[in-house]
Design an enzyme around this catalytic site. Structure first.
Site, PDB file in Angstrom:
ATOM      1  N   LYS A 107       7.711 -26.381  -5.294  1.00  0.00           N
ATOM      2  CA  LYS A 107       6.346 -26.871  -5.183  1.00  0.00           C
ATOM      3  C   LYS A 107       6.069 -27.178  -3.720  1.00  0.00           C
ATOM      4  CE  LYS A 107       3.255 -30.519  -6.714  1.00  0.00           C
ATOM      5  NZ  LYS A 107       3.021 -31.590  -7.677  1.00  0.00           N
ATOM      6  N   LYS A 162       4.715 -22.891  -7.308  1.00  0.00           N
ATOM      7  CA  LYS A 162       3.369 -23.461  -7.229  1.00  0.00           C
ATOM      8  C   LYS A 162       3.019 -23.791  -5.789  1.00  0.00           C
ATOM      9  CE  LYS A 162       1.209 -27.750  -8.440  1.00  0.00           C
ATOM     10  NZ  LYS A 162       1.373 -29.051  -8.982  1.00  0.00           N
TER      11      LYS A 162
HETATM   12  C1  PBG Z   1       0.984 -33.877  -9.822  1.00  0.00           C
HETATM   13  C2  PBG Z   1       0.464 -32.493  -9.828  1.00  0.00           C
HETATM   14  C3  PBG Z   1      -0.396 -31.859  -8.921  1.00  0.00           C
HETATM   15  C4  PBG Z   1      -0.700 -30.614  -9.463  1.00  0.00           C
HETATM   16  C5  PBG Z   1       0.022 -30.496 -10.642  1.00  0.00           C
HETATM   17  N1  PBG Z   1       0.746 -31.655 -10.837  1.00  0.00           N
HETATM   18  C6  PBG Z   1      -1.032 -32.359  -7.677  1.00  0.00           C
HETATM   19  C7  PBG Z   1      -0.247 -32.681  -6.479  1.00  0.00           C
HETATM   20  O1  PBG Z   1       0.961 -32.493  -6.379  1.00  0.00           O
HETATM   21  O2  PBG Z   1      -0.896 -33.212  -5.576  1.00  0.00           O
HETATM   22  C8  PBG Z   1      -1.649 -29.605  -8.868  1.00  0.00           C
HETATM   23  C9  PBG Z   1      -2.240 -28.644  -9.843  1.00  0.00           C
HETATM   24  C10 PBG Z   1      -3.435 -27.934  -9.334  1.00  0.00           C
HETATM   25  O3  PBG Z   1      -3.806 -28.013  -8.145  1.00  0.00           O
HETATM   26  O4  PBG Z   1      -4.052 -27.233 -10.147  1.00  0.00           O
HETATM   27  N2  PBG Z   1       1.915 -34.162  -8.880  1.00  0.00           N
END
Ligand code: PBG
Length: 308
Positions: A176, A229
């Site tokens: 991520k 992601k």
């Molecule tokens: C929570 C989380 C996030 C997303 C999924 N789980 C946001 C972040 O890390 O700031 C993002 C999903 C999206 O942008 O569609 N940590």
């Protein structure tokens, strides 16, 4: 006959943002075409998903109350726990995946506990594991930790097993990146950090060898699926995870990636449907097995009109 890659209905997972209350389905300004749903409205959605043939949902919760330790994240009566119970009672065949993180639930908006303006990795692990356990107790099929603390897959696996939830799987947000493309999500979920940023725990977009290391750690810690992601700017990472590991690879086409296409299409700059199909086929071509996408319903409807 010669088309190499296809998107299948069974690849698609639809994300949902759940709020407290009743009878509310409210459009999210930052995410055109997406809504905040109360649990009763989510159940109506599940009926639609069933008709479309979509098999999986990913749930995010918006709590009524935030505090420094994100208490609602692991509360039995928390919003996600309520939603999971209701969905599983009415649609037991639907695969319910829950996002496991504290950022929507903490008043500072970080994904774990803060001490002296820095994240406390190990203390956060216990709260994340309690969150995952409460989701499993509510009936979640898979928990999806998105916090990016070190060691969380192992700790979650241990706690689930200790409580008899050997069958609950872990879809790990293994890779991520600290991305600008989560902007609309943070507005939708009310989870923008109140100070600093997430670069201490999310990955540097410049790194791909580190992605392999993160994924390898998750594999040894007991993950059942690996996720990359965002998706579109990280096709090389999807491909290398697919080539290097045997676990299913999920790609999360995130809020900013979705919103860009929606807004450009609204302005008449591109054909939304063609852009959607090209994007999702591209993720499959790179090696993704599972697609987490706000386009899931639209893609399912397209597949119905264009049998593969
Ligand atoms: C929570 C989380 C996030 C997303 C999924 N789980 C946001 C972040 O890390 O700031 C993002 C999903 C999206 O942008 O569609 N940590």
């Amino acid at each position: 006959m010669v088309q190499e890659t296809r998107v299948n209905l069974s690849d698609l997972v639809m994300p949902y943002f759940i709020i407290h209350g009743e009878g509310i389905k409210r459009e999210i300004p930052a995410l055109p075409g997406q809504f905040h749903y109360t649990v009763d409205q989510l159940l109506l959605e599940c009926q639609e998903l069933k008709a479309l043939g979509i098999q999986g949902i990913l749930l995010f919760g918006l709590p009524d109350h935030k505090d420094p330790v994100g208490s609602e994240a692991y509360h039995q009566a928390g919003i996600v726990q309520q939603a999971v119970r209701a969905v599983k009672a009415n649609y037991p065949e639907l695969t319910v995946i829950t996002d496991v993180c504290l950022c929507q639930y903490t008043d500072h908006g970080h994904c774990g506990v803060i001490h002296d303006h820095a994240i406390d990795n190990d203390q956060s692990l216990e709260l994340l594991a309690q969150t995952a356990l409460s989701h499993a107790q509510a009936g979640a099929d898979l928990v999806a930790p998105s916090d990016m603390m070190d060691g969380r897959v192992l700790r979650i696996r241990q706690v689930l097993d200790e409580h008899g939830f050997q069958e609950t799987g872990i879809m790990s947000y293994s890779v991520k990146y600290a991305s600008a493309f989560y902007g609309p999500f943070r507005s939708a979920a009310g989870s923008t950090p109140q100070f600093g940023d997430r670069r201490a725990y999310q990955m540097d977009p410049a790194n791909s060898r580190e992605a392999l290391m993160e994924a390898a750690l998750d594999v040894t810690e007991g993950a059942d699926m690996l996720m990359v992601k965002p998706a579109v700017h990280y096709l090389d990472v999807i491909k290398s995870l697919k080539e290097n590991f045997s676990l299913p690879v999920a790609a999360y086409h995130v809020s900013g990636e979705y919103a860009m296409l929606k807004v450009a299409a609204r302005e008449g700059l591109l054909d939304e449907e063609r852009a959607m199909v090209e994007t999702l086929v591209g993720l499959k071509r790179a090696g993704a097995d599972i697609l987490l996408t706000y386009f899931a319903k639209d893609m399912a409807a397209w597949l119905r009109r264009n049998p593969q």
